[in-house]
Design a protein around this motif. Structure first.
Motif, PDB file in Angstrom:
ATOM      1  N   ASN A  72       0.838  -1.200   0.000  1.00 52.27           N
ATOM      2  CA  ASN A  72       0.000   0.000   0.000  1.00 52.27           C
ATOM      3  C   ASN A  72       0.871   1.248   0.000  1.00 52.27           C
ATOM      4  N   ILE A  73       0.709   2.089  -1.004  1.00 55.94           N
ATOM      5  CA  ILE A  73       1.567   3.260  -1.158  1.00 55.94           C
ATOM      6  C   ILE A  73       1.409   4.228   0.009  1.00 55.94           C
ATOM      7  N   TYR A  74       0.203   4.369   0.543  1.00 57.74           N
ATOM      8  CA  TYR A  74      -0.025   5.313   1.634  1.00 57.74           C
ATOM      9  C   TYR A  74       0.674   4.853   2.912  1.00 57.74           C
ATOM     10  N   VAL A  75       0.656   3.546   3.156  1.00 56.92           N
ATOM     11  CA  VAL A  75       1.312   3.012   4.349  1.00 56.92           C
ATOM     12  C   VAL A  75       2.826   3.174   4.239  1.00 56.92           C
ATOM     13  N   ILE A  76       3.390   2.786   3.097  1.00 56.72           N
ATOM     14  CA  ILE A  76       4.842   2.846   2.917  1.00 56.72           C
ATOM     15  C   ILE A  76       5.349   4.285   2.948  1.00 56.72           C
ATOM     16  N   VAL A  77       4.688   5.159   2.208  1.00 57.15           N
ATOM     17  CA  VAL A  77       5.116   6.564   2.182  1.00 57.15           C
ATOM     18  C   VAL A  77       4.927   7.191   3.560  1.00 57.15           C
ATOM     19  N   GLY A  78       3.842   6.844   4.230  1.00 58.00           N
ATOM     20  CA  GLY A  78       3.603   7.376   5.576  1.00 58.00           C
ATOM     21  C   GLY A  78       4.705   6.989   6.543  1.00 58.00           C
ATOM     22  N   ILE A  79       5.117   5.730   6.503  1.00 55.07           N
ATOM     23  CA  ILE A  79       6.203   5.263   7.373  1.00 55.07           C
ATOM     24  C   ILE A  79       7.498   5.997   7.047  1.00 55.07           C
TER      25      ILE A  79
END
Length: 358
Positions: free
Chosen positions: A165-172
């Protein structure tokens, strides 16, 4: 005069991307392994922040390019069928140890050599030899019982190599970046990470969009990576009739040329750092190069090939690979530092600190 075939334009643009990559990497000494070393030796997080910034930009920019031009990253090597996570982890671990022993990963060695560190040529040669041997030579047969092990492949199938998930990875990554920079104003000093991240997305556009229009040759959808392309570059040099110039080889040549040119403007880093410390680096360069060449092929990429390009596709295998590389690299660096064999070349720190020096 400029009536080139499309595959030739792809190669020219690969050379230009490499030129920019090399110039930026030399000017700011952008380096995955160096960021680990900086923190262990001086607690500096500046280069580490640039690396994280490059990851964020590469992921977001590649997602935009993929959406606009309908690129399918699942057709790339990072989503290959019959994934073997044991091989990925082993390769990443070998690469991580090798980049610390050799004092720099594969792209870093290209930069160091072009800016005046002759020791890096040893590493580059060994990276090329062992990458080729692992991909097509003696080591391919040696590792085949492991890489093609049906039991390990079956076990690996329980963790599908799907898209994260792009949002999870970028958020981290954003949270990690904020932790590293401490002060939000410092984001403005991470231009090298932004540029290199954008180059990753540009490489996808060149090979995936322009390359699709090539009628003379099939241009695979590829990004920026350095381990096997280094081997291909050596092969091209020796057997030009057998191997053809490609985007990946042009990229390697561009990094060397871009670094060399930038060195004339930036004299600050244009020399090796270990000679004055009375350290015989030859054995470390040889062993490190061998481990990186072998590990880079097994893990389907290096710190850039997996840490930026692979991660930009959000493949689970790329996340596993770069985690293995960073963990192994950190452990190896701590061991080397314990025995005073982790040389400090330069100090990289935020310029707004009162104790900043270089």
């Amino acid at each position: 005069m400029l009536n080139f075939e499309m595959y030739e334009w792809v190669n020219i643009l690969g050379l230009i991307i490499g030129l920019v990559f090399g110039a930026v990497a030399q000017a700011k000494q952008f380096c995955f392994s160096g960021s680990i070393k900086d923190y262990i030796l001086t607690k500096s997080t500046k280069r580490g922040a640039s690396v994280i910034m490059a990851m964020i930009v590469a992921i977001v920019a590649s997602a935009v390019v993929s959406s606009l031009f309908e690129l399918d990253f699942t057709t790339t090597q990072y989503y290959k069928s019959n994934i073997n996570y044991v091989t990925i982890i082993l390769g990443g671990s070998l690469f991580g140890a090798g980049m610390m022993l050799a004092d720099g990963c594969s792209n870093r060695q290209l930069v160091k050599f072009a800016q005046g560190d002759s020791n890096s040529l040893i590493t580059i040669v060994f990276v090329a030899i062992f990458a080729y041997a692992t991909a097509k030579g003696f080591l391919y047969g040696l590792f085949s019982p492991l890489t093609n092990n049906s039991t390990l492949i079956e076990w690996s199938s329980f963790i599908q190599n799907s898209t994260m998930n792009i949002y999870v990875i970028v958020g981290i990554l954003v949270l990690f970046l904020l932790y590293l920079i401490k002060d939000i104003k410092r984001i403005m000093t991470l231009g090298d990470g932004v540029i290199i991240g954008l180059l990753v997305a540009l490489a996808w556009y060149v090979t995936g969009v322009l390359g699709e229009e090539s009628m003379e040759r099939i241009i695979p959808l590829t990004g920026i990576t350095f381990v096997y392309p280094t081997a291909q570059s050596v092969e091209l040099f020796m057997f030009y009739q057998v191997n053809e110039l490609s985007f990946a080889i042009s990229l390697v040549c561009g990094v060397l040329l871009g670094t060399f040119v930038m060195t004339f403007f930036n004299k600050k880093y244009s020399f090796g750092c270990t000679a004055s410390q009375n350290l015989n680096r030859t054995k470390y360069n040889m062993l490190g190069g061998a481990l990186m060449g072998t590990g880079g092929v097994l893990s389907i990429g290096c710190t850039v090939g997996q840490g930026l390009t692979g991660l930009s596709t959000l493949a689970v295998a790329s996340g596993v690979a770069i985690a293995s590389i960073l963990l192994s690299g950190t452990i190896t660096a701590l061991i080397l530092n314990k025995y005073n064999k982790l040389p400090m070349c330069f100090i990289f720190e935020w310029q707004d600190r009162p104790d900043y020096q270089i």
